[in-house]
Design a protein around this motif. Structure first.
Motif, short mmCIF file in Angstrom:
data_model
loop_
_atom_site.label_atom_id
_atom_site.label_comp_id
_atom_site.label_asym_id
_atom_site.label_seq_id
_atom_site.Cartn_x
_atom_site.Cartn_y
_atom_site.Cartn_z
N THR A 50 42.88 18.25 45.81
CA THR A 50 41.62 17.60 46.19
C THR A 50 40.71 17.32 44.99
O THR A 50 39.61 16.80 45.17
N GLU A 51 41.17 17.66 43.82
CA GLU A 51 40.32 17.44 42.63
C GLU A 51 40.16 15.94 42.37
O GLU A 51 41.10 15.16 42.51
N GLN A 52 38.95 15.53 42.02
CA GLN A 52 38.69 14.12 41.75
C GLN A 52 37.53 13.98 40.76
O GLN A 52 36.73 14.90 40.58
N GLU A 53 37.48 12.81 40.12
CA GLU A 53 36.35 12.47 39.27
C GLU A 53 35.53 11.39 39.96
O GLU A 53 36.08 10.41 40.47
N VAL A 54 34.21 11.58 40.00
CA VAL A 54 33.33 10.59 40.60
C VAL A 54 32.37 10.07 39.53
O VAL A 54 31.89 10.84 38.69
N PRO A 55 32.12 8.76 39.49
CA PRO A 55 31.21 8.21 38.49
C PRO A 55 29.82 8.84 38.61
O PRO A 55 29.30 9.02 39.73
N CYS A 56 29.20 9.17 37.50
CA CYS A 56 27.87 9.78 37.52
C CYS A 56 27.23 9.66 36.15
O CYS A 56 27.80 10.13 35.16
N GLU A 57 26.06 9.03 36.09
CA GLU A 57 25.30 8.97 34.84
C GLU A 57 24.06 9.88 34.88
O GLU A 57 23.43 10.09 33.86
N LEU A 58 23.73 10.38 36.08
CA LEU A 58 22.61 11.31 36.21
C LEU A 58 22.97 12.39 37.21
O LEU A 58 23.15 12.11 38.40
N ALA A 59 23.12 13.62 36.73
CA ALA A 59 23.40 14.76 37.60
C ALA A 59 22.16 15.64 37.65
O ALA A 59 21.61 16.02 36.61
N LEU A 60 21.71 15.94 38.86
CA LEU A 60 20.50 16.73 39.04
C LEU A 60 20.86 18.05 39.71
O LEU A 60 21.37 18.07 40.83
N ILE A 61 20.62 19.14 38.99
CA ILE A 61 20.98 20.47 39.49
C ILE A 61 19.82 21.00 40.33
O ILE A 61 18.74 21.28 39.82
N ALA A 62 20.07 21.11 41.62
CA ALA A 62 19.06 21.59 42.58
C ALA A 62 19.63 22.81 43.30
O ALA A 62 19.77 22.82 44.52
N ALA A 63 19.95 23.83 42.51
CA ALA A 63 20.64 25.01 43.03
C ALA A 63 19.71 26.20 43.23
O ALA A 63 20.16 27.33 43.36
N GLY A 64 18.41 25.96 43.23
CA GLY A 64 17.46 27.03 43.48
C GLY A 64 16.99 27.71 42.20
O GLY A 64 17.28 27.27 41.09
N PHE A 65 16.27 28.82 42.38
CA PHE A 65 15.67 29.54 41.26
C PHE A 65 16.08 31.01 41.30
O PHE A 65 16.34 31.56 42.37
N LEU A 66 16.12 31.63 40.13
CA LEU A 66 16.56 33.01 40.02
C LEU A 66 15.42 34.01 40.15
O LEU A 66 15.46 34.94 40.95
N HIS A 67 14.36 33.81 39.34
CA HIS A 67 13.25 34.77 39.29
C HIS A 67 12.16 34.18 38.39
O HIS A 67 12.36 33.14 37.74
#
Length: 504
Positions: free
Chosen positions: A403-420
């Motif tokens: 199922t591995e694939q590459e998808v086109p992306c010029e802007l990746a936004l990490i919205a994975a929350g906050f630690l502390h």
């Protein structure tokens, strides 16, 4: 209740939204102005349920059936007094709270719940229109000085409550304006920043000193803070984002969501109400000037929560080429999951107004690598589908072969929350103890330094705006008890409502 059969006669109708194609062209609020008759009908749906579980569902303990009844009777001023007795900023919660009160509404067992959030927003907007929200400085001052560090909802609530108790309060904020993530994280199309400004003016008129552009720990040292104030409340938020330490993280085009959102909010503020031009070609300008634009880019938002949704809405307004939002967890069920029965907060699929504006969503997707070109620019993401399996009683992630694939992306936004919260600087200088998650250890809002208190995300971790306000109120009560031996403030301050309105 004012209309015992209201829940049988009226269907749920919450805030009405502007047309999608219209609202995508600007940063004005998505919701249209409240309708008085609609609000009355929605308030009529509140049942005479005997035990209103909405009270326990709301962290603030809002007196919901009572203000619904007042709205139905068109006694808007009573509704406002009831609402404001437990909630300092209903104009915030009425716009951006996910409404845990509605999830525990008794009517919601077998019908759509009462539109509590919409009613709440209607009440406070009516109060501002009628001029009922006026400065009410305390009659007497205690002579005690309190510093509140951080001006998000928790800090604003703590400052507001401490000022009501008669203490002299200084609210510090390192940004140029107060509001915290409500100012620079929540997009204007969800909450116009004039809403914060009008409340700030009331707070100033009540005697709260607001100092912006001040980094406590740098501009004001920790030792000075302890020397000049009788108590300090730390409400700076959870600011260290969760990162993705995978190959290609250093590429140009990989950014945290808050970098993207805060820049756009500042652009909107700088435009002073004029349209923000996204039609020009921003290719390359982003890295030359340190500015981020989604214009004509393939955008992938990594993280399925509200912050990721805000990135989707902003990218749509930038006119992105494509927008995908991916989440590592499985897709939630469309209806309330059996594991979260009423009156618990339901685990279920939620679709925001930003998703409605255009976005492809996918679940059980893991990001394995950021792929770059020869110039160090992001060009694609390497993704793989996963499944969650039990491993020694715990859920573990397992890649699905092929199922591995590459998808086109010029802007990746990490919205994975906050630690502390950020430890370096002020917190370490104050000698604050941390809990196992890296948050400030303050079980009853008081830290290991008896003069220092904490509230909000700094204390409990990343959470909801309604929890932030509740935390600020409770911390203020703890500070008041510390300074005075007893607290003037009550978490459920119904006694502050005019007896005339309660027919006493």
């Amino acid at each position: 209740m004012g209309k015992p059969t209201g829940f049988l006669e009226y269907e749920r109708q919450a805030s009405q939204k502007r047309a999608i194609e219209e609202r995508k062209q600007d940063y004005n609020e998505v919701d249209v102005t409240y309708d008085k008759q609609q609000t009355k009908e929605q308030a009529a749906r509140c049942m005479d349920c005997g035990i209103p579980f909405c009270h326990s569902g709301c962290p603030l303990g809002n007196i919901i059936p009572e203000f619904n009844d007042a709205v139905y009777d068109e006694n808007w001023k009573l509704a406002y007094e009831l609402l404001s007795s437990t909630n300092n900023f209903p104009e915030f919660t009425g716009r951006i709270c996910p409404a845990p009160c509605e999830a525990s509404c008794v009517l919601g067992i077998n019908k759509p719940p009462v539109a509590i959030e919409y009613i709440e927003k209607s009440i406070i907007e009516k109060a501002f229109e009628e001029g009922w929200v006026v400065p009410q400085p305390p009659a007497n001052r205690t002579g005690k000085k309190v510093a509140v560090v951080g001006s998000g909802p928790a800090g604003m609530a703590a400052a507001d409550q401490l000022n009501k108790a008669g203490h002299t309060v200084t609210l510090f904020e390192r940004a140029d304006q107060i509001g915290g993530l409500v100012r620079y994280g929540i997009p204007d199309f969800k909450l116009n920043k004039d809403i914060i400004d009008r409340r700030a003016e009331v707070m100033k008129a009540e005697g709260i000193v607001i100092k912006t552009g001040v980094t406590v720990g740098v501009d004001v040292k920790a030792s000075q803070l302890e020397r000049d104030f009788d108590a300090v409340v730390l409400t700076g938020g959870s600011t260290v984002p969760r990162d993705l330490n995978i190959p290609g993280r250093e590429l140009k085009g990989v950014h945290f969501a808050m970098e993207f959102l805060s820049q756009q909010n500042k652009r909107v503020a700088d435009s002073k109400g004029k349209p923000v031009d996204q039609s020009v070609d921003h290719q390359g300008v982003a890295y030359q000037n340190g500015e981020l634009f989604a214009t004509d880019k393939n955008v992938v938002v990594i993280g399925g929560g509200d912050t990721g949704s805000d990135c989707v809405g902003t990218s749509n307004r930038h006119k992105a080429k494509s927008i995908n939002q991916i989440e590592i967890m499985p897709m939630p069920p469309k209806e309330r999951a059996e594991s979260t029965p009423w009156p618990q907060w339901p685990m279920q699929l939620r679709t925001s107004t930003s998703h409605e504006e255009g976005c492809e969503r996918a679940w059980s997707i893991n990001t394995k690598e950021f792929v770059g070109d020869e110039n160090g620019n992001l060009k694609a993401l390497k993704l793989v589908e996963i499944e969650w399996v039990k491993d020694n009683g715990r859920m573990a992630m397992k890649e699905i072969p092929g199922t591995e694939q590459e998808v086109p992306c010029e802007l990746a936004l990490i919205a994975a929350g906050f630690l502390h919260p950020q430890h370096e600087g002020l917190l370490n200088d104050l000698g604050i103890e941390y809990d196992q998650r890296g948050n400030i250890n303050a079980p009853k809002y008081q830290t290991s330094n008896e003069k220092i208190f904490a509230a909000g995300d700094m204390r409990r971790g990343q959470s909801l705006v309604v929890w932030a306000i509740s935390e600020g109120r409770e911390a203020a009560r703890a500070v008041d008890e510390y300074l005075m031996g007893e607290s003037f403030l009550e978490a459920k301050a119904v006694s502050m409502i005019s007896p005339a309105y309660l027919n006493i």
